[in-house]
Design a protein around this motif. Sequence first.
Motif, PDB file in Angstrom:
ATOM      1  N   ASP A 312       0.826  -1.203   0.000  1.00  0.00           N
ATOM      2  CA  ASP A 312       0.000   0.000   0.000  1.00  0.00           C
ATOM      3  C   ASP A 312       0.859   1.252   0.000  1.00  0.00           C
ATOM      4  O   ASP A 312       0.517   2.258  -0.643  1.00  0.00           O
ATOM      5  CB  ASP A 312      -0.923   0.004   1.218  1.00  0.00           C
ATOM      6  CG  ASP A 312      -2.042  -1.021   1.102  1.00  0.00           C
ATOM      7  OD1 ASP A 312      -2.274  -1.511  -0.022  1.00  0.00           O
ATOM      8  OD2 ASP A 312      -2.670  -1.342   2.121  1.00  0.00           O
ATOM      9  N   ARG A 315       1.952   1.707  -3.543  1.00  0.00           N
ATOM     10  CA  ARG A 315       0.845   2.101  -4.423  1.00  0.00           C
ATOM     11  C   ARG A 315       0.468   3.554  -4.218  1.00  0.00           C
ATOM     12  O   ARG A 315       0.154   4.268  -5.171  1.00  0.00           O
ATOM     13  CB  ARG A 315      -0.366   1.206  -4.151  1.00  0.00           C
ATOM     14  CG  ARG A 315      -1.604   1.563  -4.950  1.00  0.00           C
ATOM     15  CD  ARG A 315      -2.711   0.545  -4.698  1.00  0.00           C
ATOM     16  NE  ARG A 315      -3.077   0.494  -3.320  1.00  0.00           N
ATOM     17  CZ  ARG A 315      -3.984   1.287  -2.745  1.00  0.00           C
ATOM     18  NH1 ARG A 315      -4.593   2.205  -3.473  1.00  0.00           N
ATOM     19  NH2 ARG A 315      -4.298   1.165  -1.470  1.00  0.00           N
ATOM     20  N   LEU A 316       0.487   4.008  -2.971  1.00  0.00           N
ATOM     21  CA  LEU A 316       0.066   5.370  -2.669  1.00  0.00           C
ATOM     22  C   LEU A 316       1.206   6.362  -2.709  1.00  0.00           C
ATOM     23  O   LEU A 316       1.046   7.525  -2.387  1.00  0.00           O
ATOM     24  CB  LEU A 316      -0.595   5.406  -1.281  1.00  0.00           C
ATOM     25  CG  LEU A 316      -1.875   4.563  -1.175  1.00  0.00           C
ATOM     26  CD1 LEU A 316      -2.334   4.496   0.267  1.00  0.00           C
ATOM     27  CD2 LEU A 316      -2.972   5.144  -2.059  1.00  0.00           C
ATOM     28  N   ARG A 416     -14.545   6.399   3.913  1.00  0.00           N
ATOM     29  CA  ARG A 416     -14.237   5.867   2.582  1.00  0.00           C
ATOM     30  C   ARG A 416     -15.392   5.027   2.046  1.00  0.00           C
ATOM     31  O   ARG A 416     -15.822   5.188   0.895  1.00  0.00           O
ATOM     32  CB  ARG A 416     -12.964   5.020   2.636  1.00  0.00           C
ATOM     33  CG  ARG A 416     -12.563   4.422   1.297  1.00  0.00           C
ATOM     34  CD  ARG A 416     -11.641   3.226   1.486  1.00  0.00           C
ATOM     35  NE  ARG A 416     -12.291   2.163   2.243  1.00  0.00           N
ATOM     36  CZ  ARG A 416     -11.643   1.083   2.680  1.00  0.00           C
ATOM     37  NH1 ARG A 416     -10.358   0.941   2.461  1.00  0.00           N
ATOM     38  NH2 ARG A 416     -12.301   0.146   3.357  1.00  0.00           N
ATOM     39  N   ARG A 445     -13.634  10.382  -6.119  1.00  0.00           N
ATOM     40  CA  ARG A 445     -12.437   9.584  -6.383  1.00  0.00           C
ATOM     41  C   ARG A 445     -11.206  10.214  -5.731  1.00  0.00           C
ATOM     42  O   ARG A 445     -10.374   9.523  -5.147  1.00  0.00           O
ATOM     43  CB  ARG A 445     -12.251   9.445  -7.897  1.00  0.00           C
ATOM     44  CG  ARG A 445     -11.148   8.461  -8.285  1.00  0.00           C
ATOM     45  CD  ARG A 445     -11.034   8.348  -9.794  1.00  0.00           C
ATOM     46  NE  ARG A 445     -12.210   7.738 -10.382  1.00  0.00           N
ATOM     47  CZ  ARG A 445     -13.041   8.346 -11.224  1.00  0.00           C
ATOM     48  NH1 ARG A 445     -12.829   9.614 -11.561  1.00  0.00           N
ATOM     49  NH2 ARG A 445     -14.086   7.717 -11.731  1.00  0.00           N
ATOM     50  N   ALA A 449      -8.958   8.601  -2.602  1.00  0.00           N
ATOM     51  CA  ALA A 449      -7.510   8.385  -2.715  1.00  0.00           C
ATOM     52  C   ALA A 449      -6.783   8.990  -1.513  1.00  0.00           C
ATOM     53  O   ALA A 449      -5.859   8.369  -0.950  1.00  0.00           O
ATOM     54  CB  ALA A 449      -6.987   8.989  -4.018  1.00  0.00           C
ATOM     55  N   THR A 450      -7.187  10.185  -1.099  1.00  0.00           N
ATOM     56  CA  THR A 450      -6.565  10.824   0.064  1.00  0.00           C
ATOM     57  C   THR A 450      -6.838  10.035   1.337  1.00  0.00           C
ATOM     58  O   THR A 450      -5.932   9.814   2.159  1.00  0.00           O
ATOM     59  CB  THR A 450      -7.097  12.266   0.217  1.00  0.00           C
ATOM     60  OG1 THR A 450      -6.802  13.002  -0.972  1.00  0.00           O
ATOM     61  CG2 THR A 450      -6.456  12.951   1.404  1.00  0.00           C
ATOM     62  N   GLU A 452      -7.562   6.819   1.582  1.00  0.00           N
ATOM     63  CA  GLU A 452      -6.861   5.542   1.551  1.00  0.00           C
ATOM     64  C   GLU A 452      -5.387   5.701   1.887  1.00  0.00           C
ATOM     65  O   GLU A 452      -4.780   4.824   2.506  1.00  0.00           O
ATOM     66  CB  GLU A 452      -7.036   4.888   0.184  1.00  0.00           C
ATOM     67  CG  GLU A 452      -8.416   4.294  -0.024  1.00  0.00           C
ATOM     68  CD  GLU A 452      -8.522   3.492  -1.299  1.00  0.00           C
ATOM     69  OE1 GLU A 452      -7.731   3.754  -2.232  1.00  0.00           O
ATOM     70  OE2 GLU A 452      -9.397   2.610  -1.371  1.00  0.00           O
ATOM     71  N   LYS A 453      -4.800   6.806   1.485  1.00  0.00           N
ATOM     72  CA  LYS A 453      -3.415   7.065   1.851  1.00  0.00           C
ATOM     73  C   LYS A 453      -3.288   7.174   3.366  1.00  0.00           C
ATOM     74  O   LYS A 453      -2.382   6.599   3.977  1.00  0.00           O
ATOM     75  CB  LYS A 453      -2.924   8.346   1.185  1.00  0.00           C
ATOM     76  CG  LYS A 453      -1.470   8.686   1.500  1.00  0.00           C
ATOM     77  CD  LYS A 453      -1.025   9.935   0.754  1.00  0.00           C
ATOM     78  CE  LYS A 453       0.429  10.266   1.091  1.00  0.00           C
ATOM     79  NZ  LYS A 453       0.890  11.485   0.377  1.00  0.00           N
TER      80      LYS A 453
END
Length: 579
Positions: A312, A315-316, A416, A445, A449-450, A452-453
């Motif tokens: 992760d 990915r981020l 989320r 979206r 993304a923010t 999930e980071k």
Amino acid sequence: MGLPSGLPAAPPPAIAYSYLRLSSKRQVSKGDGERYRDGFQRQIELRDAYLAENPHLTLDTRFNLHDIGVSAYTRANIAEGGTGKLRLFVNEVEAGRIAAGSYLLVESLDRVSRAEINIAQELLLRLVNNGIIVRSIIDRQTYHARSDPMQFIISIVYLMRAHDESLMKAARLRETWVRKRANIGKRKLTARIPSWLEVDGDGFRPHGHRKRIVERIFSELADGQGRDAIARGLNRDGEPTWGKGRAWHGGVIQKITDTRAVLGEFRPHRLEFSIRNGIKVGKRIPAGDVIPDYYPAVIDEELWDRARRVADARRLGTTPNAGGRQGTRISNLFGMVAECAMCGKPMNYRDRGPRSTIVLICSTSRAGTCANDVRIPYLETEDAVLTWFVQVDLSKADAGEMQRLEQSLRDAIARRDGLQAEAETLMRAFGRGDRFAEPAIDRIRGEVATIEKGISETSATLLTLREAGGSDGREPAIALMLDLDRANAPDEERYAARIRVRQMLRDTVTSMRCRQDGHVDIVAIDGSMHRFRDGYWLHEGRWHPSGPGLFGFSRKVSKKVEARRRAWLEAAVAAYEDP
């Protein structure tokens, strides 16, 4: 001399274009004798027989009008802007580059279209009105501008039947999968299983050797190796692939490391199709709850969590050089973790050969944009940090801080999931690509993304704090790394050992700031601060040398370095320096 009276006039010469279409590539024979599935070859044979009976026709060889694996039900073969070959033919006809009086040969009208009758009939009439003669070979029907109107009425029946067949087939297929998903607790949904499993009666069992490979892949990912590096290692060891590929590559490793099937979970999905640029595209959409213990697990939750923490971060974009190639050696354990205390830019690793001192320097100092020109001796700093690293105990982190992080994680996950549900509602209400829905979906979206980071970072902090009691696995990992370095072991062994220690440091260190006075300050994930300089670690008010007591060796230093150390140590003692 003219033709004898009473005989029909010979038809004029013309060019014939052959359109062949299959909705699935599986209908093409693989040359193994399965002729009953070879719809492609059947269409060719029918066409050739018709051409033999009609010598006035010459087969065109300029255009390869073959739509293989292209649906006529979804109109993918005729979609504007698409790659359908029938679309190409229609465009050429309407541009006048295919002459009136030319033939279009098809097995039957359902090869041309299986769409709704208004769409299908309009397509046939468009061709005919542009002077094309459409020949449906199997039912012996020819359509042209002077055809009897009754013939076009009959064509409506053919085209409606084709559409209804496709509609019924799609409905029955959906109903079949709905029933399968409803009975999933009683019967396995499908015999298609992950490559590391085998069918065992009505269930599944792990493939012994492949299970070990999965464990290796996850362990190496958790130790900080990139997916491409893991693949190179499997290829180097001669490990055979599990499919048709000739070699392992990062994409295959990612598929293995991104699925929770390794934990035994199964998530039913359904296919949702859409047309993008004239191409039928299927997207797997979750269709039901996750089913635990559907498969036998091949790794445990702890290994999954450690590997996902690293994946992760890559990915981020929170891992330095995320996914980037590292070469065959890891010289700098602090790569992109160490930063200049003055400008915040990375400290570069510099090694100018055996007669020079390896140092860390500010990456912007050479350009004159930062005044921090300190040279941090790398090897001594590595020794000092590792001495601290095997002894630091992060498990004593404040209980209130742990509770705060856990609540923050729960709130972020709930936020989320709520945003994702909102996006799904928008797409169902307006449809993908709707001009009113797209801005809102793009906003969601970006927010997801923010979030999930943040989830990834908070989860990593919590996991590391929970695992960080005592020396954990750090001491044996560091001891192995040093033993391999001193023994000048092969690069592959040293790479694996050093990258593992580097990942442990990345999991533990929040920041590593190099000051102009030569001090290096590290902040750990529990918020504690630790100071180092020239191979010494400041602990409980005293500077402790690293190396000899813990690792059984000491580094030789020049008289100049020794004098510099003595000077600042004496000054520190005199001033009773406090961390």
